[in-house]
Motif scaffolding. Sequence first.
Motif, PDB file in Angstrom:
ATOM      1  N   GLU A  25      20.057  -4.848 -31.064  1.00  0.00           N
ATOM      2  CA  GLU A  25      19.874  -3.984 -29.319  1.00  0.00           C
ATOM      3  C   GLU A  25      21.483  -4.317 -28.886  1.00  0.00           C
ATOM      4  OE1 GLU A  25      16.994  -4.680 -27.383  1.00  0.00           O
ATOM      5  OE2 GLU A  25      15.826  -5.130 -28.846  1.00  0.00           O
ATOM      6  N   LEU A  26      22.181  -4.763 -29.324  1.00  0.00           N
ATOM      7  CA  LEU A  26      23.201  -5.617 -28.812  1.00  0.00           C
ATOM      8  C   LEU A  26      24.333  -4.230 -28.351  1.00  0.00           C
ATOM      9  CD1 LEU A  26      24.962  -8.356 -29.880  1.00  0.00           C
ATOM     10  CD2 LEU A  26      23.694  -8.425 -27.837  1.00  0.00           C
ATOM     11  N   SER A  27      24.517  -3.698 -27.514  1.00  0.00           N
ATOM     12  CA  SER A  27      26.116  -3.115 -27.401  1.00  0.00           C
ATOM     13  C   SER A  27      26.847  -3.065 -28.284  1.00  0.00           C
ATOM     14  CB  SER A  27      26.354  -2.867 -25.943  1.00  0.00           C
ATOM     15  OG  SER A  27      27.357  -3.907 -25.550  1.00  0.00           O
ATOM     16  N   LYS A  28      28.169  -1.973 -28.187  1.00  0.00           N
ATOM     17  CA  LYS A  28      29.188  -1.990 -29.425  1.00  0.00           C
ATOM     18  C   LYS A  28      29.784  -3.401 -28.362  1.00  0.00           C
ATOM     19  CE  LYS A  28      32.789   0.893 -28.021  1.00  0.00           C
ATOM     20  NZ  LYS A  28      33.875   0.415 -28.153  1.00  0.00           N
ATOM     21  N   ASP A  29      30.004  -3.327 -27.829  1.00  0.00           N
ATOM     22  CA  ASP A  29      30.748  -4.982 -27.343  1.00  0.00           C
ATOM     23  C   ASP A  29      30.535  -6.171 -26.429  1.00  0.00           C
ATOM     24  OD1 ASP A  29      32.981  -3.725 -27.242  1.00  0.00           O
ATOM     25  OD2 ASP A  29      32.638  -2.821 -25.882  1.00  0.00           O
ATOM     26  N   GLY A  30      28.613  -6.492 -26.939  1.00  0.00           N
ATOM     27  CA  GLY A  30      27.665  -6.615 -26.582  1.00  0.00           C
ATOM     28  C   GLY A  30      27.655  -8.273 -27.094  1.00  0.00           C
ATOM     29  N   VAL A  31      27.569  -9.320 -27.133  1.00  0.00           N
ATOM     30  CA  VAL A  31      27.502 -10.231 -26.997  1.00  0.00           C
ATOM     31  C   VAL A  31      26.018 -10.758 -27.112  1.00  0.00           C
ATOM     32  CG1 VAL A  31      28.260 -11.860 -25.614  1.00  0.00           C
ATOM     33  CG2 VAL A  31      28.713 -12.847 -27.344  1.00  0.00           C
ATOM     34  N   ALA A  32      26.109 -12.578 -27.712  1.00  0.00           N
ATOM     35  CA  ALA A  32      24.860 -13.013 -27.851  1.00  0.00           C
ATOM     36  C   ALA A  32      24.705 -14.536 -28.333  1.00  0.00           C
ATOM     37  CB  ALA A  32      23.912 -13.165 -28.782  1.00  0.00           C
ATOM     38  N   ILE A  33      24.084 -15.135 -27.103  1.00  0.00           N
ATOM     39  CA  ILE A  33      24.972 -16.593 -27.199  1.00  0.00           C
ATOM     40  C   ILE A  33      23.417 -17.677 -27.309  1.00  0.00           C
ATOM     41  CG2 ILE A  33      24.774 -18.457 -25.435  1.00  0.00           C
ATOM     42  CD1 ILE A  33      26.236 -16.999 -23.177  1.00  0.00           C
TER      43      ILE A  33
END
Length: 211
Positions: A25-33
């Motif tokens: 579900e992350l957007s194109k510029d998204g990030v996960a911590i």
Amino acid sequence: IFSLLSEIDCLIALNEESLEWHYPELSKDGVAILNSDKTPTGRERVLNLPLLSLTEKEGLPPVVANNIALGALAFLLKGDLETFKDVIADVFSALKPEVVEANIKAVQLGYDFAQKNWPDFKLSFSLPKQKLFPQLFLTGNDALALGAVKAGCQFFSAYPMTPINSLLTFFAAKAKDLGLVFFQPEAEIAGVNSALGAAHAGLRSMTATSG
């Protein structure tokens, strides 16, 4: 209207299962911590943050680990750390000073970790390029409470239950200043009935339930 998106710009995953579930579900510029104590990953756009190891190293209780993650996020967003600390102090102001201090220390710990390990990382969002009018930063429940006050709410009754608790804290704290009645009954049905009774007595009334 700019917030009606299903994609996630930033995910804080406290375990591998959360990462697996929400990574698509992350957007194109998204990030996960990711809380990487048990399962660090080399996956693209995932930043490893050993939350529990950091709490143990600094002698902090594990329960403050989420604020370490928020401190790291504050760095990624280039937010003002002192303002964030003030918010943390306000949120925990009813608790013991050592609890406030532990949570502020956790925020600083996360911020410092991100600054040291991800110095060049930039988190960007797909936001409007210009503000067309002054904007408020508030939750949905805050907006609902302010709307009720603006509409002339005179009586609010509700039994505490997620996700309406912030409505109760708003009306409990503001009732005296706003000249309205706040009533916490013994059950949700009692909250509905008391609001109906107050309405029949001539007061513009409101209740809220978990469902």
